[in-house]
Design an enzyme around this catalytic site. Structure first.
Site, PDB file in Angstrom:
ATOM      1  N   LYS A   9       0.843  -1.200   0.000  1.00 24.28           N
ATOM      2  CA  LYS A   9       0.000   0.000   0.000  1.00 24.28           C
ATOM      3  C   LYS A   9       0.884   1.258   0.000  1.00 24.28           C
ATOM      4  O   LYS A   9       2.106   1.162   0.215  1.00 24.28           O
ATOM      5  CB  LYS A   9      -0.918  -0.056   1.220  1.00 24.28           C
ATOM      6  CG  LYS A   9      -1.908  -1.252   1.177  1.00 24.28           C
ATOM      7  CD  LYS A   9      -2.775  -1.306   2.426  1.00 24.28           C
ATOM      8  CE  LYS A   9      -3.823  -2.407   2.321  1.00 24.28           C
ATOM      9  NZ  LYS A   9      -4.697  -2.460   3.537  1.00 24.28           N
ATOM     10  N   TYR A  49     -12.422  -2.897  -3.479  1.00 23.38           N
ATOM     11  CA  TYR A  49     -12.975  -2.846  -2.120  1.00 23.38           C
ATOM     12  C   TYR A  49     -14.502  -2.843  -2.114  1.00 23.38           C
ATOM     13  O   TYR A  49     -15.106  -2.315  -1.178  1.00 23.38           O
ATOM     14  CB  TYR A  49     -12.420  -1.623  -1.385  1.00 23.38           C
ATOM     15  CG  TYR A  49     -10.991  -1.814  -0.891  1.00 23.38           C
ATOM     16  CD1 TYR A  49     -10.671  -2.846   0.015  1.00 23.38           C
ATOM     17  CD2 TYR A  49      -9.958  -0.986  -1.322  1.00 23.38           C
ATOM     18  CE1 TYR A  49      -9.366  -3.035   0.461  1.00 23.38           C
ATOM     19  CE2 TYR A  49      -8.645  -1.170  -0.867  1.00 23.38           C
ATOM     20  CZ  TYR A  49      -8.365  -2.198   0.024  1.00 23.38           C
ATOM     21  OH  TYR A  49      -7.077  -2.387   0.480  1.00 23.38           O
ATOM     22  N   ASN A 112      -1.827  -0.028   7.259  1.00 24.72           N
ATOM     23  CA  ASN A 112      -1.338  -1.379   7.578  1.00 24.72           C
ATOM     24  C   ASN A 112      -0.472  -2.007   6.485  1.00 24.72           C
ATOM     25  O   ASN A 112      -0.369  -3.219   6.366  1.00 24.72           O
ATOM     26  CB  ASN A 112      -2.490  -2.288   8.024  1.00 24.72           C
ATOM     27  CG  ASN A 112      -3.510  -2.550   6.937  1.00 24.72           C
ATOM     28  OD1 ASN A 112      -3.428  -1.981   5.851  1.00 24.72           O
ATOM     29  ND2 ASN A 112      -4.449  -3.426   7.211  1.00 24.72           N
ATOM     30  N   HIS A 115      -1.648  -5.491   1.518  1.00 25.46           N
ATOM     31  CA  HIS A 115      -2.901  -6.221   1.311  1.00 25.46           C
ATOM     32  C   HIS A 115      -2.563  -7.626   0.818  1.00 25.46           C
ATOM     33  O   HIS A 115      -1.611  -7.801   0.058  1.00 25.46           O
ATOM     34  CB  HIS A 115      -3.757  -5.523   0.246  1.00 25.46           C
ATOM     35  CG  HIS A 115      -4.830  -6.422  -0.302  1.00 25.46           C
ATOM     36  ND1 HIS A 115      -6.030  -6.589   0.341  1.00 25.46           N
ATOM     37  CD2 HIS A 115      -4.857  -7.228  -1.384  1.00 25.46           C
ATOM     38  CE1 HIS A 115      -6.755  -7.470  -0.350  1.00 25.46           C
ATOM     39  NE2 HIS A 115      -6.064  -7.874  -1.406  1.00 25.46           N
ATOM     40  N   GLU A 126      -9.203 -10.599  -7.655  1.00 26.08           N
ATOM     41  CA  GLU A 126      -8.284  -9.467  -7.539  1.00 26.08           C
ATOM     42  C   GLU A 126      -7.188  -9.513  -8.612  1.00 26.08           C
ATOM     43  O   GLU A 126      -6.839  -8.480  -9.195  1.00 26.08           O
ATOM     44  CB  GLU A 126      -7.666  -9.452  -6.128  1.00 26.08           C
ATOM     45  CG  GLU A 126      -8.711  -9.106  -5.075  1.00 26.08           C
ATOM     46  CD  GLU A 126      -8.255  -9.360  -3.648  1.00 26.08           C
ATOM     47  OE1 GLU A 126      -7.102  -9.806  -3.439  1.00 26.08           O
ATOM     48  OE2 GLU A 126      -9.059  -9.105  -2.722  1.00 26.08           O
TER      49      GLU A 126
HETATM   50  P1  ATP Z   1      -6.606  -6.211   3.187  1.00 24.77           P
HETATM   51  O1  ATP Z   1      -7.887  -6.463   2.415  1.00 24.77           O
HETATM   52  O2  ATP Z   1      -6.036  -4.833   2.961  1.00 24.77           O
HETATM   53  O3  ATP Z   1      -5.595  -7.308   3.100  1.00 24.77           O
HETATM   54  P2  ATP Z   1      -7.818  -7.291   5.484  1.00 24.77           P
HETATM   55  O4  ATP Z   1      -8.480  -8.268   4.599  1.00 24.77           O
HETATM   56  O5  ATP Z   1      -6.863  -7.788   6.513  1.00 24.77           O
HETATM   57  O6  ATP Z   1      -7.034  -6.198   4.691  1.00 24.77           O
HETATM   58  P3  ATP Z   1     -10.355  -5.970   5.738  1.00 24.77           P
HETATM   59  O7  ATP Z   1     -11.237  -6.152   6.904  1.00 24.77           O
HETATM   60  O8  ATP Z   1     -10.730  -6.603   4.435  1.00 24.77           O
HETATM   61  O9  ATP Z   1      -8.889  -6.393   6.181  1.00 24.77           O
HETATM   62  O10 ATP Z   1     -10.177  -4.416   5.526  1.00 24.77           O
HETATM   63  C1  ATP Z   1      -9.557  -3.947   4.365  1.00 24.77           C
HETATM   64  C2  ATP Z   1      -8.681  -2.780   4.696  1.00 24.77           C
HETATM   65  O11 ATP Z   1      -9.493  -1.696   5.142  1.00 24.77           O
HETATM   66  C3  ATP Z   1      -7.704  -3.010   5.847  1.00 24.77           C
HETATM   67  O12 ATP Z   1      -6.521  -3.626   5.443  1.00 24.77           O
HETATM   68  C4  ATP Z   1      -7.461  -1.598   6.333  1.00 24.77           C
HETATM   69  O13 ATP Z   1      -6.498  -0.938   5.502  1.00 24.77           O
HETATM   70  C5  ATP Z   1      -8.815  -0.950   6.117  1.00 24.77           C
HETATM   71  N1  ATP Z   1      -9.638  -0.959   7.328  1.00 24.77           N
HETATM   72  C6  ATP Z   1     -10.349  -1.993   7.818  1.00 24.77           C
HETATM   73  N2  ATP Z   1     -11.001  -1.653   8.931  1.00 24.77           N
HETATM   74  C7  ATP Z   1     -10.706  -0.347   9.147  1.00 24.77           C
HETATM   75  C8  ATP Z   1     -11.054   0.608  10.148  1.00 24.77           C
HETATM   76  N3  ATP Z   1     -11.879   0.302  11.130  1.00 24.77           N
HETATM   77  N4  ATP Z   1     -10.534   1.852  10.028  1.00 24.77           N
HETATM   78  C9  ATP Z   1      -9.716   2.187   9.018  1.00 24.77           C
HETATM   79  N5  ATP Z   1      -9.351   1.339   8.048  1.00 24.77           N
HETATM   80  C10 ATP Z   1      -9.824   0.091   8.109  1.00 24.77           C
END
Ligand code: ATP
Length: 137
Positions: A9, A49, A112, A115, A126
């Site tokens: 990211k 997303y 974070n 992804h 994806e």
């Molecule tokens: P990714 O899809 O990025 O690998 P993930 O599958 O671990 O992450 P998801 O729950 O799908 O997590 O959320 C997607 C992304 O949205 C997260 O990686 C984070 O960057 C963001 N995100 C999720 N929850 C929050 C939140 N409460 N506040 C801010 N950003 C969030």
């Protein structure tokens, strides 16, 4: 052979961890089959997303991922999806174990670093979103 979509990211790119992420996947034994750096257009992020559309963090998330270039990759090998997720760590870096990418580089969910696809179905979706077939070796 199983494939997963891994993306560094914008915060990961800015902080210079692209090489480390690539090194970890190479070291683990996975094969890099596609890679590109791009500023993701809004439409691509909306598709990527779509499961989060309507959630309160949705616009913040799109602004974050659109805030700079990302490095999109496809990695191939045994259990690439599930092992890839383990290598990334928990979504919330505060809950990620040290030794994982997020556990070594992150502290907040909103930044974070990486992804990774969460299932084989989402990996296929994806990969098709981010890469044309002729961009994958
Ligand atoms: P990714 O899809 O990025 O690998 P993930 O599958 O671990 O992450 P998801 O729950 O799908 O997590 O959320 C997607 C992304 O949205 C997260 O990686 C984070 O960057 C963001 N995100 C999720 N929850 C929050 C939140 N409460 N506040 C801010 N950003 C969030």
């Amino acid at each position: 052979n199983e494939r997963t979509f891994i993306m560094v990211k914008p915060d990961g790119v800015q902080r210079g961890v692209v090489g480390d992420v690539i090194h970890r996947f190479e070291q683990r034994g996975y094969k890099l089959v596609a890679l590109k750096m791009l500023q993701a257009p809004r439409a691509l992020l909306e598709s990527h997303y779509e499961e989060h559309k309507g959630k309160k963090f949705y616009e913040i998330l799109l602004a974050y991922i659109g805030s700079g270039p990302v490095v999109a990759m496809v990695w191939e090998g045994l259990n690439a999806v599930s092992v890839g997720r383990k290598m990334l760590g928990a979504t919330d870096p505060a809950k990620s174990e040290p030794g994982t990418i997020r556990g070594d580089f992150g502290i907040v969910t909103g930044r974070n670093i990486v992804h990774g696809s969460d299932s084989e179905t989402s990996a296929q979706r994806e990969i098709a979103l981010w890469f044309k077939p002729d961009e994958i070796s």
